[in-house]
Every structure is written in C-alpha cells, then in structure tokens.
Design a protein around this motif. Structure first.
Motif, mmCIF file in Angstrom:
data_model
loop_
_atom_site.group_PDB
_atom_site.id
_atom_site.type_symbol
_atom_site.label_atom_id
_atom_site.label_comp_id
_atom_site.label_asym_id
_atom_site.label_seq_id
_atom_site.Cartn_x
_atom_site.Cartn_y
_atom_site.Cartn_z
ATOM 1 N N MET A 150 0.603 -0.960 -0.362
ATOM 2 C CA MET A 150 -0.059 0.083 0.045
ATOM 3 C C MET A 150 0.543 1.178 -0.042
ATOM 4 O O MET A 150 0.691 2.243 -0.797
ATOM 5 N N ARG A 151 2.049 1.397 1.056
ATOM 6 C CA ARG A 151 3.354 2.291 1.203
ATOM 7 C C ARG A 151 4.357 1.720 1.040
ATOM 8 O O ARG A 151 4.864 1.595 1.386
ATOM 9 N N GLY A 217 -7.563 2.871 4.782
ATOM 10 C CA GLY A 217 -7.357 3.754 4.369
ATOM 11 C C GLY A 217 -6.639 5.261 4.817
ATOM 12 O O GLY A 217 -6.677 5.409 6.290
ATOM 13 N N GLU A 218 -5.488 5.442 4.613
ATOM 14 C CA GLU A 218 -4.822 6.680 4.943
ATOM 15 C C GLU A 218 -5.300 7.831 4.457
ATOM 16 O O GLU A 218 -4.926 8.554 5.731
ATOM 17 N N ILE A 282 -8.985 4.813 0.679
ATOM 18 C CA ILE A 282 -7.498 3.995 -0.641
ATOM 19 C C ILE A 282 -7.022 5.570 -1.541
ATOM 20 O O ILE A 282 -7.946 4.410 -2.373
ATOM 21 N N ARG A 323 -0.326 -0.738 -5.632
ATOM 22 C CA ARG A 323 -1.308 -0.558 -4.486
ATOM 23 C C ARG A 323 -2.410 -1.264 -4.766
ATOM 24 O O ARG A 323 -3.017 -2.109 -3.627
ATOM 25 N N ALA A 327 -5.835 -2.826 -1.796
ATOM 26 C CA ALA A 327 -6.972 -1.830 -1.722
ATOM 27 C C ALA A 327 -8.288 -3.018 -2.764
ATOM 28 O O ALA A 327 -8.951 -3.257 -1.624
ATOM 29 N N GLU A 330 -8.441 -5.073 0.817
ATOM 30 C CA GLU A 330 -8.981 -4.598 1.440
ATOM 31 C C GLU A 330 -10.492 -4.340 1.317
ATOM 32 O O GLU A 330 -11.040 -4.561 2.491
#
Ligand code: P5A
Length: 445
Positions: A150-151, A217-218, A282, A323, A327, A330
C-alpha cells in the motif's frame, strides 16, 4: 497449473509485522516477500495478479487512445534541475551517483523525462493531441513505508502524460482520463470515487484523487452518499467526444466528495445530513492538469497554426498499480482469506481433487483441467496428497472466486461440485455443465 509443481509458499501463521488485513493476507497467501522496508519481491501468485491488473490498465488506456512506451527507472538529475524540482523534491528522492560522478536518481515520477522526449521529437500543433504512458517502477523514500504494498518505497505505477495545444484541449484530456479511470477500476471489481484533492509536488490547480472506501485507508474523506450509487457500467464512450466525456465527469464529480486536504465544512453542511458521510479511503489514482509548469522551463513548444511557437499544455495521470492489490483485498476478503473479483483473479478456478491417486478422480480432474484451458482460462489444480480440509483452506486463503471439487462419491453419480468463494454456495453439476457455467461467468471479462 498443478499445485504440486507450483511455487505457492503459504504461511500457516499470521505474520506479526502486518497491521492490516491485506498485508497479512498477501504474506499468508505467498504473494509477496519483503526484502527491505517498503521493497518487495513478487512471488508467483502475487506477480500473476499484478500482471492482470497491468493488463486491464493497458487495455483501458489504449481504449482511450493513449500510447504505451517505456522510460527507464534511473534518470539524470540534470533534467530535474531544468524544472526546478531536483532540490524541491527533498529526501523522498533516492539520489545516486554513477562512476563518472554524475548525479542520477531513481524516478519518483516522470514529468521531466516525458517532457524531454516530447521536446526532442515534436514541434508542430499537427502532432497534437498526444498522450503517452508507461507502467514502470518508481521509488519514493517514504518516511513511513507501511501496510505492505500500500505504501511501498519501490512501487509500480501507471503514469501518463498528455500534450495539448490549448488549455481547453488539455482539460478534455483530463476529463478523458477521469472517464477511463472509472471504467478501469470497475473492471477490477472496485468502486473508486473521484474526489477533489490537493496537487502536492506534482503541481497545478485541477486535480482529482480516486479513492476506494476502506476503514484502513490513509486518507480521511467526506462525501455525499449518493455517489456510491453511481455505476459506470458498460457505457460505450467515444473518448474523443468532448461533450460525452464532460457529461460523465459532471455526473461523477458534481456531488460533494473531498479528501481532508480540500475539505470545506461550510460546503459539506449543504449536503442533506442523512447523506453526509465521513469515512476513510485508499488513494488508488490521481489526475492532474498543470498547464505549462514543465513545458515552459524545459522548452517543450510547438508551432501553432499561426506559426508562433508556444509551450504545450500538459497534465499527468497516475494509477497505483501495485497498491491496487492491497486495495482490492481490503475491499474483498472474509475471515478465511482473499476473495478475488473475477476480473483480476490469478487463476479463474481452483480444482480440488478429494482423493488424489483414485483413478476415476484423477482422470476427471485431468479432463476438467483441459476443458478449462480450452476455454482460454486458467485452473489451479490441487493434485497434492494433502487432506481435503487443508486443500479447502488453501483455496479459501488464496481466494480464487470459483472452485470445482471432485471426489469418487460424486463421480459415481456423474457430478462434481461448483462453489462460489464469495457466497459459499455450492451446486452439484455434471462436469461439462460446470465448465459451461465457467464459460458464462468469464464471458466478456
Ligand atoms: C501522476 C502520474 C503522480 O505521481 N505523476 C505521474 C503524477 N501522482 S501521485 O498521486 O503521486 O501517484 C500516483 C499514484 O501512485 C500511487 N502511489 C503509491 N503506491 C504505493 N506506494 C507509494 N508509496 C505510492 N505513492 C503513490 C497512488 O495510488 C497514487 O494515486
């Protein structure tokens, strides 16, 4: 693929370092292996999904008229000195020096390089409009690489760049990207909502981020719940048609939807209270229009109809390809594992032989395996001697959307079992009907 010959290093234990479900499941399903903070090897199963996502991105980009090329990961610092971003980018840029003491960098994005390609080869308005894109690894030395792919620090991005004569044309390119992204994410089984965002180091005023709603999500997001009812579906869009693209843009961006960077409480308060949502998302893509920010300092000009040289109007457009695996997981999993949407699944169907070594079961599985291949689909056939419970657990963990279970008892009655990973529902069918069902499910995907 026969599981006995595949490389699928699934983990029984839940890895302690993984904080979110997609990271845990990617490690447990043997999809990735961390090599350094934010840097991963893509093991065969993960690599297969990555390739499927890339394929969808390529198809949708080319449907919109965009042209693929490939730029290198390493770039000369001088290009970035021309745009002024070499110093501005800061410690997120990985800087290296070659044996001749030349400053290089591992590209975090490619606005400068594509502008250099453009200025070397294009000089006339007649060559416009032009949109070039590639899918290539990027490096950003993130302060806090986390949540697996994701990151990441090294990650795969689709980045595209449009070149247009006028601002108006460039805004059509922006709209066209927005429309084609809606279709791209839907093909992956995702709802990604375009939200008004902030442009950060890329620059420009017009920008939308695409967000997939997820508790992990960030980004904090604020939106009108009516947005989640919108579906792009299989609309037949002519991407050159300005009005058509404009109409889709208006449909999908006129309701309130913003990330925390651009959130406006007063405007949000105008959305009826029952429809106001504050959630997390996300970011799976972002589109920008930045006009002549790069073309002007770097001298990317074309001669207009009047013979006068003018800097081209540009935008850039990114999709977080690696990423997206996180996602999608998730958004689509349960407590037993991943549930791949049909559009991106690494194998279309799993075949479980309940009694490997039994002549009738082995023969039926082999025949099913060949029939799946004849449809142009891929099966993962668990031909190992593992007990049935273990085989089911592995299939559930790796998340193939469909499973065919074959055992001597069913075969005596001429049937196998077709099971949906998503609903858990099973149906007993003669093998040829199970194959026909798969053909229908995957038709058009
Ligand atoms: C647009 C293309 C850009 O870099 N230049 C070229 C523009 N945009 S962006 O928003 O910064 O990045 C595009 C998408 O890449 C994904 N992404 C990441 N994925 C994994 N790990 C990271 N560290 C990371 N950083 C960005 C996001 O999906 C983002 O939308």
């Amino acid at each position: 693929m026969r599981l006995s010959r595949y490389f699928l290093p699934v983990l029984k234990e839940t890895p302690a370092e993984a904080q979110i479900v997609s990271h845990r499941l990617m490690l447990r399903a043997g999809m990735i292996k961390q090599q350094a903070a934010g840097i991963y090897s893509w093991l065969p199963l993960g690599y297969k999904v990555l390739r499927r996502i890339e394929q969808i991105v390529h198809e949708e980009q080319q449907r919109a008229g965009h042209i693929p090329l490939l730029m290198p990961t390493l770039q000369p610092a001088d290009l970035w000195r021309e745009s002024g971003r070499y110093d501005a980018y800061g410690p997120e840029m990985l800087r290296v020096r070659d044996r001749h003491d030349r400053d290089m960098l591992y590209g975090p994005t490619n606005e400068e390089m594509i502008t250099d390609i453009f200025r070397s080869h294009v000089g006339s308005y007649k060559d416009l409009p032009l949109t070039l894109y590639h899918i290539q690894w990027k490096f950003r030395d993130e302060v806090r690489p986390r949540f697996g792919v994701m990151r990441g620090r090294e990650f795969l991005m689709k980045d595209g760049y449009n070149f247009d004569l006028t601002k108006e044309d460039a805004l059509h390119a922006y709209n066209r990207h927005l429309v084609s992204y809606l279709r791209t994410y839907e093909r992956m089984g995702l709802q990604a909502i375009p939200m008004r965002a902030d442009s950060g180091p890329i620059g420009g005023d017009d920008t939308h981020e695409f967000l997939v709603l997820a508790d992990t999500g960030e980004s904090e997001v604020f939106y009108d719940s009516e947005i989640t009812d919108l579906k792009f579906g299989d609309r037949d869009i002519d991407y050159d048609n300005v009005e058509q693209c404009q109409a889709v843009l208006e449909e999908f961006t006129s309701r309130y939807a913003r990330t925390d960077e651009t959130h406006d409480e007063a405007l949000f308060a105008q959305v009826p209270e029952a429809r106001r949502r504050v959630a997390r998302g996300i970011e799976v893509g972002q589109i920008f229009y930045f006009g002549t920010k790069y073309s002007e300092p770097m001298g990317a000009t074309v001669q207009g109809q009047d013979g006068v040289k003018q800097p081209v109007h540009m935008g850039s457009h990114g999709i977080g390809v690696s990423r997206l695996l996180g996602a999608i997981i998730e958004a689509s999993h349960d407590d037993r594992g991943i549930i791949w949407p049909e559009g991106v699944t690494p194998f279309h169907v799993g075949i479980v032989n309940l009694k490997s070594g039994d002549a009738a079961a082995d023969a039926a599985c082999d025949a099913l395996y060949d029939s799946v291949a004849a449809l142009g689909l891929e099966a993962l056939y668990d031909d190992t001697s593992e007990r049935a419970g273990g085989k089911f657990a592995t299939m559930d963990l790796i998340g193939l959307p469909w499973r065919i279970t074959v055992g001597p008892r069913g075969l005596k009655n001429g049937v196998v079992e077709l099971t949906s990973r998503r609903t858990g529902e099973s149906e007993e069918l003669p093998p040829d009907q199970a194959i026909a069902r798969l053909a229908t499910i995957y038709a058009g995907l």
